[in-house]
Design a protein around this motif. Structure first.
Motif, short mmCIF file in Angstrom:
data_model
loop_
_atom_site.label_atom_id
_atom_site.label_comp_id
_atom_site.label_asym_id
_atom_site.label_seq_id
_atom_site.Cartn_x
_atom_site.Cartn_y
_atom_site.Cartn_z
N GLY A 145 44.72 44.79 11.93
CA GLY A 145 45.93 44.79 11.48
C GLY A 145 46.74 46.20 12.10
N THR A 146 45.37 46.99 11.36
CA THR A 146 45.86 47.94 11.89
C THR A 146 46.43 48.65 12.89
OG1 THR A 146 44.65 49.13 9.76
CG2 THR A 146 45.45 50.95 11.54
N LEU A 147 45.83 48.13 14.06
CA LEU A 147 46.45 49.19 15.24
C LEU A 147 48.04 48.06 15.79
CD1 LEU A 147 43.12 48.87 17.34
CD2 LEU A 147 44.52 50.63 16.43
N VAL A 148 47.63 46.52 15.19
CA VAL A 148 49.02 45.75 15.66
C VAL A 148 50.28 46.76 14.61
CG1 VAL A 148 49.93 43.53 14.68
CG2 VAL A 148 47.76 43.58 15.62
N LEU A 149 49.60 46.96 13.53
CA LEU A 149 51.42 47.45 13.22
C LEU A 149 51.87 48.94 13.03
CD1 LEU A 149 49.86 46.93 8.84
CD2 LEU A 149 51.85 45.89 10.36
N GLU A 150 50.90 49.56 13.82
CA GLU A 150 51.18 50.99 14.49
C GLU A 150 52.03 51.04 15.87
OE1 GLU A 150 47.33 53.91 12.25
OE2 GLU A 150 47.40 52.44 14.63
N GLY A 151 51.14 49.69 16.60
CA GLY A 151 51.67 49.43 17.85
C GLY A 151 53.81 48.85 17.56
N LEU A 152 53.45 47.75 16.88
CA LEU A 152 55.05 47.76 16.26
C LEU A 152 55.55 48.77 15.60
CD1 LEU A 152 54.15 44.13 14.76
CD2 LEU A 152 55.13 44.53 17.05
N GLY A 153 55.85 50.36 15.09
CA GLY A 153 55.91 50.90 14.94
C GLY A 153 56.30 51.57 15.64
N ALA A 154 55.48 51.87 16.54
CA ALA A 154 55.66 52.86 18.39
C ALA A 154 57.12 52.49 18.77
CB ALA A 154 54.34 53.06 18.68
N LEU A 193 55.89 51.66 7.15
CA LEU A 193 54.68 51.95 8.31
C LEU A 193 54.41 52.73 7.06
CD1 LEU A 193 55.14 53.51 11.42
CD2 LEU A 193 54.43 51.31 10.94
N ILE A 194 54.68 53.62 6.00
CA ILE A 194 54.73 54.43 4.71
C ILE A 194 53.81 53.83 3.96
CG2 ILE A 194 54.56 56.09 3.36
CD1 ILE A 194 56.09 57.63 4.95
N THR A 195 54.73 52.59 3.42
CA THR A 195 54.57 51.34 2.80
C THR A 195 53.33 50.62 2.67
OG1 THR A 195 57.07 51.90 1.96
CG2 THR A 195 55.66 50.03 1.13
N ALA A 196 53.14 50.20 3.83
CA ALA A 196 52.23 49.29 4.03
C ALA A 196 50.89 50.09 4.49
CB ALA A 196 52.31 48.61 5.45
N GLY A 197 50.31 51.12 4.49
CA GLY A 197 49.64 51.76 4.50
C GLY A 197 49.22 52.34 3.38
N GLY A 198 50.10 52.46 2.49
CA GLY A 198 49.20 53.23 0.75
C GLY A 198 49.43 51.96 -0.25
N LEU A 199 49.65 50.81 0.69
CA LEU A 199 49.53 49.63 -0.09
C LEU A 199 47.59 49.00 -0.68
CD1 LEU A 199 52.19 46.82 0.75
CD2 LEU A 199 52.12 47.94 -1.69
N GLY A 200 46.83 49.10 0.92
CA GLY A 200 45.79 48.81 0.75
C GLY A 200 45.60 48.10 1.08
N PHE A 201 44.33 47.58 1.93
CA PHE A 201 44.26 46.31 3.62
C PHE A 201 43.71 45.50 2.04
CE2 PHE A 201 41.89 50.52 5.42
CZ PHE A 201 42.99 50.59 6.12
N TYR A 202 43.43 45.41 1.03
CA TYR A 202 43.46 43.86 0.70
C TYR A 202 44.44 43.27 -0.15
CZ TYR A 202 41.72 40.91 -2.84
OH TYR A 202 41.64 39.60 -4.37
N VAL A 203 45.46 44.22 -0.41
CA VAL A 203 46.42 43.82 -0.39
C VAL A 203 47.19 43.36 0.54
CG1 VAL A 203 49.38 44.20 -1.12
CG2 VAL A 203 46.92 44.88 -2.79
N LEU A 204 47.24 43.88 1.61
CA LEU A 204 47.86 43.62 3.24
C LEU A 204 47.26 42.18 3.53
CD1 LEU A 204 48.19 47.12 5.38
CD2 LEU A 204 49.98 45.61 4.35
N ASN A 205 46.23 42.52 3.12
CA ASN A 205 45.13 41.18 3.56
C ASN A 205 45.92 39.44 2.93
OD1 ASN A 205 43.59 39.49 5.22
ND2 ASN A 205 42.37 39.61 3.24
N GLU A 206 46.09 40.24 1.83
CA GLU A 206 46.19 38.55 1.12
C GLU A 206 47.94 38.46 1.05
OE1 GLU A 206 47.14 37.34 -3.69
OE2 GLU A 206 45.43 39.41 -3.41
#
Length: 454
Positions: free
Chosen positions: A129-138, A190-203
């Protein structure tokens, strides 16, 4: 003794410190900075700032470091951003070692606040999930400005933004794009997604997936989202909105804002978001009003959410503290946060975390002010107090925003900032728990008594 040193509480500390030292040694090599010399303390400072995803810099990243040095910084950012427990546990799995139940529970409580999670599925989702979001952002950054964000620059800034690191290849960070709505929005997402936490993003991702596939959402009782996720989202939205309004009004009253209303709104919103431990800036921080700087310090101290790339005391701690204060005013014996009341053990952790954080910030500010004021006139030293506190809070909250003080720090001051970044990234509660794991449990209770207070 060996068992205590290698306990789940201490493993992240050793891995974290080891990665920083290794990164510092590589950054100290001439091949990493062919443009000029880099002292060992500056290499250690840069490595700590990258690994702790802080963003404070003593030299310009884009012009001073070679491609090798920039890649080392990028790797440290990625490792630190994904979280030390994620990488430590992934490393154990790759070696084919057995992860004990105690280690499994420790990882779950640290990253997900859920001791019954599936470790393997979590690791896969977190990394992918991290790699995908970073790739989309790039890709988005490159598409909107192929010149300013060439492929490597787009990738570097996307990773730095998602990991809430704040490292930029440009000496003025993102000030040249202060009026570009698209670039600003990508960075804020990107900043918001990274600051929410993996559990929140997953849910949230699971809920969005079921909605798009026209499937019935999995409900948490009568609610669509869990208690933890709802608290994180509401608190984060509230802090961003209030921060943007305060900065907008404070800078506007001081005639220190862009003339365009749209750009004023955009810069205010961006600075409110980036205070959540991201470290990028689209305006000159050193020229902002004291009101804005003071409120930004509050946002930096709170930081992001548990299990995220962000630092600070976390949004859930802030929400629990607000609930505790509200309960005292109402005379309510229970501290209610959303749909539940907090346990006494949770409240003890909240009070301990806030107390330790404030003590560290006060002590750090006093030390830095004393060192900065040495040999200076009294009034000149007094004027530096706000600037020094801002630097200390930024380091402890792993934010990376600075009024311009970082590059002027001496060796002793840099060492103190390094310690603050390290403690801030791991978290005071984690370090206190690690130290407590070495102590024998007290098997008796003292008589209790009431002490006059207030």
């Amino acid at each position: 003794m060996r068992t205590k040193i290698l306990s789940p509480y201490w493993m992240p500390v050793w891995f974290f410190a080891g990665a920083i030292i290794a990164g510092a040694l590589v950054l100290h090599l001439d091949a990493s900075h062919p443009g000029g010399p880099l002292s060992l303390i500056d290499a250690l400072f840069t490595a700590t700032s990258a690994m702790c995803v802080t963003g404070l810099i003593v030299v310009d990243t884009g012009s001073y470091f070679s491609l090798l040095g920039q890649n080392v910084i990028l790797v440290l950012i990625q490792v630190g951003g994904l979280g030390i427990m994620t990488f430590t546990t992934l490393f154990i799995y790759l070696l084919g070692k057995h992860v004990s139940l105690s280690d499994r529970i420790a990882v779950g409580q640290s990253l997900l606040r859920d001791p019954s999670f599936s470790l393997t599925k979590f690791l896969v989702r977190a990394v992918v999930g991290t790699l995908v979001l970073e790739g989309l952002g790039a890709v988005a950054l490159w598409a909107m400005d192929p010149v300013g964000f060439a492929p490597y620059s787009a990738m570097f800034h996307s990773i730095s933004a998602f990991c809430n690191a704040g490292f930029s290849l440009y000496p003025d960070s993102l000030m040249q794009w202060s009026g570009h709505a698209g670039i600003n929005v990508v960075f804020m997402l990107l900043i918001t997604a990274g600051g929410l936490g993996f559990y929140v993003l997953n849910e949230c991702g699971g809920l969005a997936k079921r909605v798009m596939l026209w499937r019935k959402p999995i409900r948490q009782g009568p609610y669509l989202l869990s208690w933890h996720t709802s608290i994180v989202l509401r608190t984060s939205l509230f802090l961003v909105a209030v921060g943007a309004v305060v900065i907008f009004v404070a800078e506007g009253l001081a005639n220190n804002a862009p003339e365009s209303l749209g750009e004023r709104v955009l810069t205010s919103l961006f600075q409110s978001v980036t205070c959540r431990t991201a470290g990028f800036n689209t305006v000159d921080i050193g020229s902002m009003t004291n009101v804005s700087l003071a409120f930004m310090m509050g946002l930096m101290l709170i930081g992001g959410s548990p299990g995220s790339c962000a630092g600070g005391i976390k949004t859930t701690t802030f929400r629990a503290l607000c609930g505790f204060v509200a309960a005292q005013f109402r005379g309510n014996p229970q501290t209610r946060v959303g749909r539940y009341a907090l346990s006494q053990d949770a409240l003890n952790k909240v009070i301990a975390l806030c107390s330790v954080a404030l003590l560290l910030i006060i002590a750090g500010t006093m030390v830095l002010t004393s060192l900065e004021s040495a040999g200076a006139e009294y009034l000149m030293g007094r004027e530096k107090f706000m600037v020094n506190m801002f630097e200390v809070v930024s380091a402890f909250g792993t934010v990376g925003l600075s009024t311009g003080l970082t590059e002027r720090l001496n060796g002793a001051e840099k060492t103190m900032i390094i310690i603050l970044m390290f403690v801030g990234r791991l978290g005071p509660i984690w370090l206190l728990s690690a130290l407590r794991s070495w102590q024998a449990k007290q098997r008796f209770n003292l008589p209790t008594a009431d002490l006059p207070l207030g």
